[in-house]
Design a protein around this motif. Structure first.
Motif, PDB file in Angstrom:
ATOM      1  N   LYS A 167      10.686  -2.942  11.614  1.00  0.00           N
ATOM      2  CA  LYS A 167      10.135  -4.314  12.228  1.00  0.00           C
ATOM      3  C   LYS A 167      10.148  -5.162  11.072  1.00  0.00           C
ATOM      4  O   LYS A 167       9.360  -5.125  10.177  1.00  0.00           O
ATOM      5  N   GLY A 168      11.009  -6.464  11.473  1.00  0.00           N
ATOM      6  CA  GLY A 168      11.092  -7.465  10.514  1.00  0.00           C
ATOM      7  C   GLY A 168      11.731  -7.181   9.429  1.00  0.00           C
ATOM      8  O   GLY A 168      12.729  -6.239   9.375  1.00  0.00           O
ATOM      9  N   ASP A 169      12.051  -8.202   8.535  1.00  0.00           N
ATOM     10  CA  ASP A 169      12.888  -8.226   7.490  1.00  0.00           C
ATOM     11  C   ASP A 169      12.047  -7.852   6.025  1.00  0.00           C
ATOM     12  O   ASP A 169      11.468  -8.692   5.427  1.00  0.00           O
ATOM     13  N   ASP A 170      12.398  -6.569   5.881  1.00  0.00           N
ATOM     14  CA  ASP A 170      11.281  -6.024   4.794  1.00  0.00           C
ATOM     15  C   ASP A 170      11.963  -6.451   3.524  1.00  0.00           C
ATOM     16  O   ASP A 170      11.436  -6.606   2.440  1.00  0.00           O
ATOM     17  N   ASP A 171      13.228  -6.567   3.461  1.00  0.00           N
ATOM     18  CA  ASP A 171      14.122  -7.183   2.286  1.00  0.00           C
ATOM     19  C   ASP A 171      13.674  -8.447   1.771  1.00  0.00           C
ATOM     20  O   ASP A 171      13.195  -8.859   0.616  1.00  0.00           O
ATOM     21  N   ALA A 172      13.310  -9.549   2.703  1.00  0.00           N
ATOM     22  CA  ALA A 172      12.928 -10.898   2.561  1.00  0.00           C
ATOM     23  C   ALA A 172      11.464 -10.665   2.082  1.00  0.00           C
ATOM     24  O   ALA A 172      11.079 -11.402   1.309  1.00  0.00           O
ATOM     25  N   ALA A 173      10.611 -10.078   2.844  1.00  0.00           N
ATOM     26  CA  ALA A 173       9.318  -9.614   2.384  1.00  0.00           C
ATOM     27  C   ALA A 173       8.868  -9.267   0.803  1.00  0.00           C
ATOM     28  O   ALA A 173       8.371  -9.892   0.292  1.00  0.00           O
ATOM     29  N   PHE A 174       9.788  -8.385   0.469  1.00  0.00           N
ATOM     30  CA  PHE A 174       9.744  -7.847  -0.883  1.00  0.00           C
ATOM     31  C   PHE A 174      10.352  -8.794  -2.024  1.00  0.00           C
ATOM     32  O   PHE A 174       9.850  -8.659  -3.039  1.00  0.00           O
ATOM     33  N   ARG A 175      11.352  -9.323  -1.574  1.00  0.00           N
ATOM     34  CA  ARG A 175      12.040 -10.446  -2.603  1.00  0.00           C
ATOM     35  C   ARG A 175      11.050 -11.426  -3.001  1.00  0.00           C
ATOM     36  O   ARG A 175      10.977 -12.052  -3.898  1.00  0.00           O
ATOM     37  N   ASP A 176      10.198 -11.954  -1.564  1.00  0.00           N
ATOM     38  CA  ASP A 176       9.449 -13.338  -1.903  1.00  0.00           C
ATOM     39  C   ASP A 176       8.014 -12.826  -2.413  1.00  0.00           C
ATOM     40  O   ASP A 176       7.083 -13.824  -2.660  1.00  0.00           O
ATOM     41  N   ALA A 177       7.931 -11.523  -2.542  1.00  0.00           N
ATOM     42  CA  ALA A 177       6.249 -11.003  -2.881  1.00  0.00           C
ATOM     43  C   ALA A 177       5.838 -11.369  -4.411  1.00  0.00           C
ATOM     44  O   ALA A 177       6.678 -11.348  -5.235  1.00  0.00           O
ATOM     45  N   ASP A 178       4.589 -11.652  -4.569  1.00  0.00           N
ATOM     46  CA  ASP A 178       4.147 -11.994  -5.892  1.00  0.00           C
ATOM     47  C   ASP A 178       3.671 -10.409  -6.606  1.00  0.00           C
ATOM     48  O   ASP A 178       3.703 -10.371  -7.751  1.00  0.00           O
ATOM     49  N   TYR A 179       3.599  -9.609  -5.830  1.00  0.00           N
ATOM     50  CA  TYR A 179       3.169  -8.042  -6.307  1.00  0.00           C
ATOM     51  C   TYR A 179       3.821  -6.882  -5.162  1.00  0.00           C
ATOM     52  O   TYR A 179       3.919  -7.397  -4.281  1.00  0.00           O
ATOM     53  N   VAL A 180       4.390  -6.211  -5.904  1.00  0.00           N
ATOM     54  CA  VAL A 180       5.026  -4.964  -5.258  1.00  0.00           C
ATOM     55  C   VAL A 180       4.285  -3.758  -6.098  1.00  0.00           C
ATOM     56  O   VAL A 180       4.573  -3.352  -7.070  1.00  0.00           O
ATOM     57  N   GLY A 181       3.709  -3.093  -5.146  1.00  0.00           N
ATOM     58  CA  GLY A 181       3.092  -2.022  -5.468  1.00  0.00           C
ATOM     59  C   GLY A 181       3.596  -0.563  -4.925  1.00  0.00           C
ATOM     60  O   GLY A 181       3.877  -0.565  -3.791  1.00  0.00           O
ATOM     61  N   HIS A 182       3.820   0.624  -5.792  1.00  0.00           N
ATOM     62  CA  HIS A 182       4.471   1.713  -5.330  1.00  0.00           C
ATOM     63  C   HIS A 182       3.120   2.862  -5.346  1.00  0.00           C
ATOM     64  O   HIS A 182       2.800   3.148  -6.355  1.00  0.00           O
ATOM     65  N   HIS A 183       2.860   3.451  -4.132  1.00  0.00           N
ATOM     66  CA  HIS A 183       1.768   4.184  -4.078  1.00  0.00           C
ATOM     67  C   HIS A 183       2.388   5.622  -3.527  1.00  0.00           C
ATOM     68  O   HIS A 183       3.253   5.612  -2.598  1.00  0.00           O
ATOM     69  N   ARG A 184       1.606   6.743  -3.841  1.00  0.00           N
ATOM     70  CA  ARG A 184       1.958   8.143  -3.080  1.00  0.00           C
ATOM     71  C   ARG A 184       0.908   8.417  -2.661  1.00  0.00           C
ATOM     72  O   ARG A 184      -0.582   8.597  -3.367  1.00  0.00           O
ATOM     73  N   PHE A 185       0.558   9.067  -1.551  1.00  0.00           N
ATOM     74  CA  PHE A 185      -0.342   9.757  -0.885  1.00  0.00           C
ATOM     75  C   PHE A 185      -0.107  10.943  -0.138  1.00  0.00           C
ATOM     76  O   PHE A 185       1.031  11.279   0.100  1.00  0.00           O
ATOM     77  N   SER A 186      -1.043  11.911  -0.139  1.00  0.00           N
ATOM     78  CA  SER A 186      -0.684  13.128   0.559  1.00  0.00           C
ATOM     79  C   SER A 186      -2.073  13.463   1.144  1.00  0.00           C
ATOM     80  O   SER A 186      -3.113  13.167   1.062  1.00  0.00           O
ATOM     81  N   VAL A 187      -1.925  14.481   2.484  1.00  0.00           N
ATOM     82  CA  VAL A 187      -3.033  15.223   3.083  1.00  0.00           C
ATOM     83  C   VAL A 187      -2.536  16.621   3.049  1.00  0.00           C
ATOM     84  O   VAL A 187      -1.404  16.824   3.522  1.00  0.00           O
ATOM     85  N   GLN A 188      -3.581  17.225   2.913  1.00  0.00           N
ATOM     86  CA  GLN A 188      -3.450  18.688   2.863  1.00  0.00           C
ATOM     87  C   GLN A 188      -3.380  19.095   4.253  1.00  0.00           C
ATOM     88  O   GLN A 188      -3.668  18.764   5.225  1.00  0.00           O
ATOM     89  N   ARG A 189      -2.833  20.537   4.468  1.00  0.00           N
ATOM     90  CA  ARG A 189      -2.631  21.274   5.470  1.00  0.00           C
ATOM     91  C   ARG A 189      -4.086  21.762   6.135  1.00  0.00           C
ATOM     92  O   ARG A 189      -4.896  22.160   5.266  1.00  0.00           O
ATOM     93  N   HIS A 190      -4.494  21.535   7.157  1.00  0.00           N
ATOM     94  CA  HIS A 190      -5.678  22.017   7.915  1.00  0.00           C
ATOM     95  C   HIS A 190      -5.286  22.885   9.184  1.00  0.00           C
ATOM     96  O   HIS A 190      -4.191  22.956   9.675  1.00  0.00           O
ATOM     97  N   THR A 191      -6.633  23.595   9.659  1.00  0.00           N
ATOM     98  CA  THR A 191      -6.249  24.239  10.941  1.00  0.00           C
ATOM     99  C   THR A 191      -7.627  24.126  11.796  1.00  0.00           C
ATOM    100  O   THR A 191      -8.529  24.032  11.052  1.00  0.00           O
ATOM    101  N   ALA A 192      -7.552  24.744  12.888  1.00  0.00           N
ATOM    102  CA  ALA A 192      -8.940  24.532  13.772  1.00  0.00           C
ATOM    103  C   ALA A 192      -9.553  25.793  13.458  1.00  0.00           C
ATOM    104  O   ALA A 192      -8.533  27.250  13.471  1.00  0.00           O
ATOM    105  N   LEU A 193     -10.937  26.005  13.686  1.00  0.00           N
ATOM    106  CA  LEU A 193     -11.553  27.381  13.449  1.00  0.00           C
ATOM    107  C   LEU A 193     -12.542  27.332  14.718  1.00  0.00           C
ATOM    108  O   LEU A 193     -13.772  27.099  14.343  1.00  0.00           O
TER     109      LEU A 193
END
Length: 368
Positions: A167-193
């Protein structure tokens, strides 16, 4: 004139409590039928392997063990369809109701034993000689992504599907940005009990050509139609009845292998059959959820205005794409773009400035 809903904000008397407090609940474990047999399921002890042999002769020699059902007794083993997002290509990764030639997770059903009591059925399970040629497992998405170990060799990949959304022009958004951060997130597996593990009681009326299944929950109409198709019946010949249910939490009520195996067993032997899951089975056989890794770039101005977000989300669906697995994979990507406060972006900028790295432009994460 628009009326007022008198229930909202009003104390509503609970009508079911007295029955439960007096021990008069009707859970599957409370149900009994004349000449009822009890089912226990032999499950794969390994995560990945080829089924060389299932020798049930010792089990059938036990007094009170009435039958042992394997894939050979079923014939054309049906696969469990997707309830949500049945996208083209996913049919390659659907789960068979019982393992025939290969097992792909610890806990996958290999045989069903019917006995006069739960203990005898369990004894029968223990007496079966199961020969599995172990193969290397696929424990996580890093191993899966390498592609040297395939759960479905005919598919040529372990990636069941890839969603792409822009959605939108991501190349333009990142080209014109003052700051670009790279982040990694994870969520563990779970189950119902849930307090009450799953249970199924099936009765086949040969004279009427009707199947009655007690223990349904959550999606009885989809499950009824699915079971009817697997048994070669019309939906009008199958009744799914929901008794008291000791908790669901989303995972309970989807169509599982046992939802076919127990009704099939009842018709196979011409007697009512009941199966009650124990807690150990529940932990291995119930749907797990949520295990995901995200690699995300965020672009913003120096005042904290968010300009763009892009990245990849990897969702571990397990050995098979189960009934709503495709839908679960689509959700993280849809939720990543929820608003981020300017204060959060400003904190990132301050942190980067302290590291004397106020502007960082990172390349796109490499696809798996």
């Amino acid at each position: 004139m628009i009326g007022t809903n008198r229930y909202i904000g009003s104390p509503i008397e609970r009508i079911e409590d007295l029955r439960f407090l007096r021990g008069r609940g009707q859970f599957v474990g409370d149900l009994k039928r004349e000449s009822m047999l009890h089912a226990a399921i032999l499950r794969s002890p390994v995560a990945h392997g080829l089924v060389a042999a299932v020798d049930a002769s010792a089990a059938l020699a036990i007094a009170g063990v009435r039958a042992v059902i394997t894939a050979k007794d079923i014939g054309a083993v049906p696969r469990i369809p997707l309830r949500l997002l049945p996208l083209p290509g996913t049919e390659r990764f659907l789960q068979p109701v019982i393992a025939a030639e290969r097992v792909r997770y610890v806990g996958e059903p290999v045989a069903v034993v019917l006995g006069d009591s739960p203990a005898l059925a369990e004894d029968g399970v223990g007496a079966i000689a199961l020969d599995i040629e172990e193969l290397p497992p696929v424990p996580d998405r890093q191993v899966s992504g390498r592609g040297d170990i395939l759960l479905f060799e005919e598919a040529g990949t372990n990636a069941a599907m890839i969603f792409t959304g822009v959605k939108g022009d991501d190349d333009a958004a990142f080209r014109d940005a003052d700051y670009v951060g790279h982040h990694r997130f994870s969520v563990q597996r779970h189950t119902a009990l849930p307090m009450e593990p799953r249970g199924v009681l099936a009765e086949w009326d040969a004279a009427q050509g009707r199947m009655t299944v007690l223990g349904a929950a959550k999606v009885p109409f989809f499950n009824r139609d699915t079971l009817a198709a697997m048994l070669g019946l019309s939906p009008t010949q199958v009744d799914l009845i929901e008794n008291d249910v000791g908790g669901g939490f989303g995972a309970r009520g989807e169509f599982y292998p046992e939802d076919f195996l127990i009704p099939f067993a009842a018709r196979h032997v011409g007697r009512p059959v009941r199966w009650l899951e124990d807690r150990r089975e529940h932990l291995t056989a119930m749907n797990h959820a949520r295990q995901a890794d995200c690699e995300v770039e965020i672009a913003c101005r120096s005042d904290g205005t968010l300009l763009g977000l892009r990245g990849e989300v990897f969702v571990d669906l397990g050995a098979y794409v189960r009934t709503n697995g495709a839908d679960r994979a689509a959700h993280p990507g849809a939720m990543l773009h929820r608003p981020v406060s300017r204060a959060q972006c400003a904190d990132d900028l301050d942190s980067a400035a302290h590291q004397q790295d106020p502007v960082r432009h990172l390349s796109r994460p490499r696809p798996l």
